[in-house]
Motif scaffolding. Structure first.
Motif, PDB file in Angstrom:
ATOM      1  N   LYS A  71       0.827  -1.216   0.000  1.00  0.00           N
ATOM      2  CA  LYS A  71       0.000   0.000   0.000  1.00  0.00           C
ATOM      3  C   LYS A  71       0.859   1.263   0.000  1.00  0.00           C
ATOM      4  O   LYS A  71       0.495   2.267  -0.609  1.00  0.00           O
ATOM      5  N   MET A  72       2.012   1.202   0.695  1.00  0.00           N
ATOM      6  CA  MET A  72       2.896   2.363   0.760  1.00  0.00           C
ATOM      7  C   MET A  72       3.753   2.485  -0.493  1.00  0.00           C
ATOM      8  O   MET A  72       4.265   3.555  -0.791  1.00  0.00           O
ATOM      9  N   GLY A  73       3.945   1.382  -1.196  1.00  0.00           N
ATOM     10  CA  GLY A  73       4.805   1.407  -2.374  1.00  0.00           C
ATOM     11  C   GLY A  73       6.269   1.514  -2.010  1.00  0.00           C
ATOM     12  O   GLY A  73       7.066   2.098  -2.744  1.00  0.00           O
ATOM     13  N   GLN A  74       6.628   0.941  -0.862  1.00  0.00           N
ATOM     14  CA  GLN A  74       7.998   1.031  -0.372  1.00  0.00           C
ATOM     15  C   GLN A  74       8.432  -0.321   0.149  1.00  0.00           C
ATOM     16  O   GLN A  74       7.616  -1.209   0.378  1.00  0.00           O
ATOM     17  N   GLY A  75       9.726  -0.485   0.355  1.00  0.00           N
ATOM     18  CA  GLY A  75      10.270  -1.726   0.870  1.00  0.00           C
ATOM     19  C   GLY A  75      10.232  -1.753   2.381  1.00  0.00           C
ATOM     20  O   GLY A  75       9.811  -0.805   3.032  1.00  0.00           O
ATOM     21  N   GLY A  76      10.662  -2.864   2.919  1.00  0.00           N
ATOM     22  CA  GLY A  76      10.701  -2.989   4.363  1.00  0.00           C
ATOM     23  C   GLY A  76      10.996  -4.410   4.770  1.00  0.00           C
ATOM     24  O   GLY A  76      11.286  -5.267   3.937  1.00  0.00           O
ATOM     25  N   ALA A  77      10.893  -4.666   6.077  1.00  0.00           N
ATOM     26  CA  ALA A  77      11.201  -5.992   6.617  1.00  0.00           C
ATOM     27  C   ALA A  77      10.558  -6.141   7.986  1.00  0.00           C
ATOM     28  O   ALA A  77      10.079  -5.174   8.579  1.00  0.00           O
ATOM     29  N   VAL A  78      10.559  -7.387   8.485  1.00  0.00           N
ATOM     30  CA  VAL A  78      10.146  -7.680   9.851  1.00  0.00           C
ATOM     31  C   VAL A  78      11.379  -8.198  10.570  1.00  0.00           C
ATOM     32  O   VAL A  78      11.953  -9.208  10.169  1.00  0.00           O
ATOM     33  N   LYS A  79      11.807  -7.487  11.611  1.00  0.00           N
ATOM     34  CA  LYS A  79      12.999  -7.870  12.369  1.00  0.00           C
ATOM     35  C   LYS A  79      12.694  -7.794  13.855  1.00  0.00           C
ATOM     36  O   LYS A  79      12.297  -6.746  14.350  1.00  0.00           O
ATOM     37  N   GLU A  80      12.879  -8.903  14.553  1.00  0.00           N
ATOM     38  CA  GLU A  80      12.755  -8.974  16.004  1.00  0.00           C
ATOM     39  C   GLU A  80      11.417  -8.434  16.511  1.00  0.00           C
ATOM     40  O   GLU A  80      11.348  -7.697  17.486  1.00  0.00           O
ATOM     41  N   GLY A  81      10.331  -8.768  15.844  1.00  0.00           N
ATOM     42  CA  GLY A  81       9.012  -8.354  16.285  1.00  0.00           C
ATOM     43  C   GLY A  81       8.659  -6.914  15.958  1.00  0.00           C
ATOM     44  O   GLY A  81       7.684  -6.386  16.471  1.00  0.00           O
ATOM     45  N   VAL A  82       9.453  -6.270  15.112  1.00  0.00           N
ATOM     46  CA  VAL A  82       9.224  -4.878  14.713  1.00  0.00           C
ATOM     47  C   VAL A  82       9.124  -4.822  13.193  1.00  0.00           C
ATOM     48  O   VAL A  82       9.934  -5.410  12.485  1.00  0.00           O
ATOM     49  N   ILE A  83       8.120  -4.114  12.686  1.00  0.00           N
ATOM     50  CA  ILE A  83       7.967  -3.938  11.244  1.00  0.00           C
ATOM     51  C   ILE A  83       8.721  -2.681  10.832  1.00  0.00           C
ATOM     52  O   ILE A  83       8.497  -1.611  11.395  1.00  0.00           O
TER      53      ILE A  83
END
Length: 109
Positions: A71-83
């Motif tokens: 929806k944001m049109g951006q990258g990201g990840a899930v690390k240690e319980g944090v988005i």
């Protein structure tokens, strides 16, 4: 010898000890609100938004992160319980999370 990580032995062949994968517990706040923080530390000045305070047991973080990234049109990840979502559009991220039924606060400056 019990603490050694023996992988192969000529006596009995391959030894495979399965260690249970530990669940990472994210930080959950007492007021039940999800916090959106901005962080640049260790990223050479590039900013990311951190979504903190979502309970891992009630929500699937990977599915939620995938929906937010698309929806944001951006990258990201899930690390240690944090988005982690790349960029700095906290207002749009807040609207998306509120649309999913979360109580959201923007933390930091």
């Amino acid at each position: 010898m019990s603490e050694s990580r023996l992988v192969y032995s000529t006596d009995v062949g391959r030894i495979d000890t399965k260690e249970p994968k530990q669940e990472v517990q994210g930080k959950v706040f007492k007021d039940g609100a999800v916090r959106i923080e901005r962080q640049t530390k260790g990223r050479k000045g590039k900013g990311v938004m951190l979504v903190v305070g979502i309970d891992n047991e009630q929500h699937d973080l990977k599915k939620l992160a995938k929906m937010l990234k698309s929806k944001m049109g951006q990258g990201g990840a899930v690390k240690e319980g944090v988005i982690e979502i790349q960029g700095d559009d906290r207002e749009k991220l807040k609207q998306l999370l509120e649309g999913q039924g979360f109580k959201v606060k923007i933390a930091g400056g």
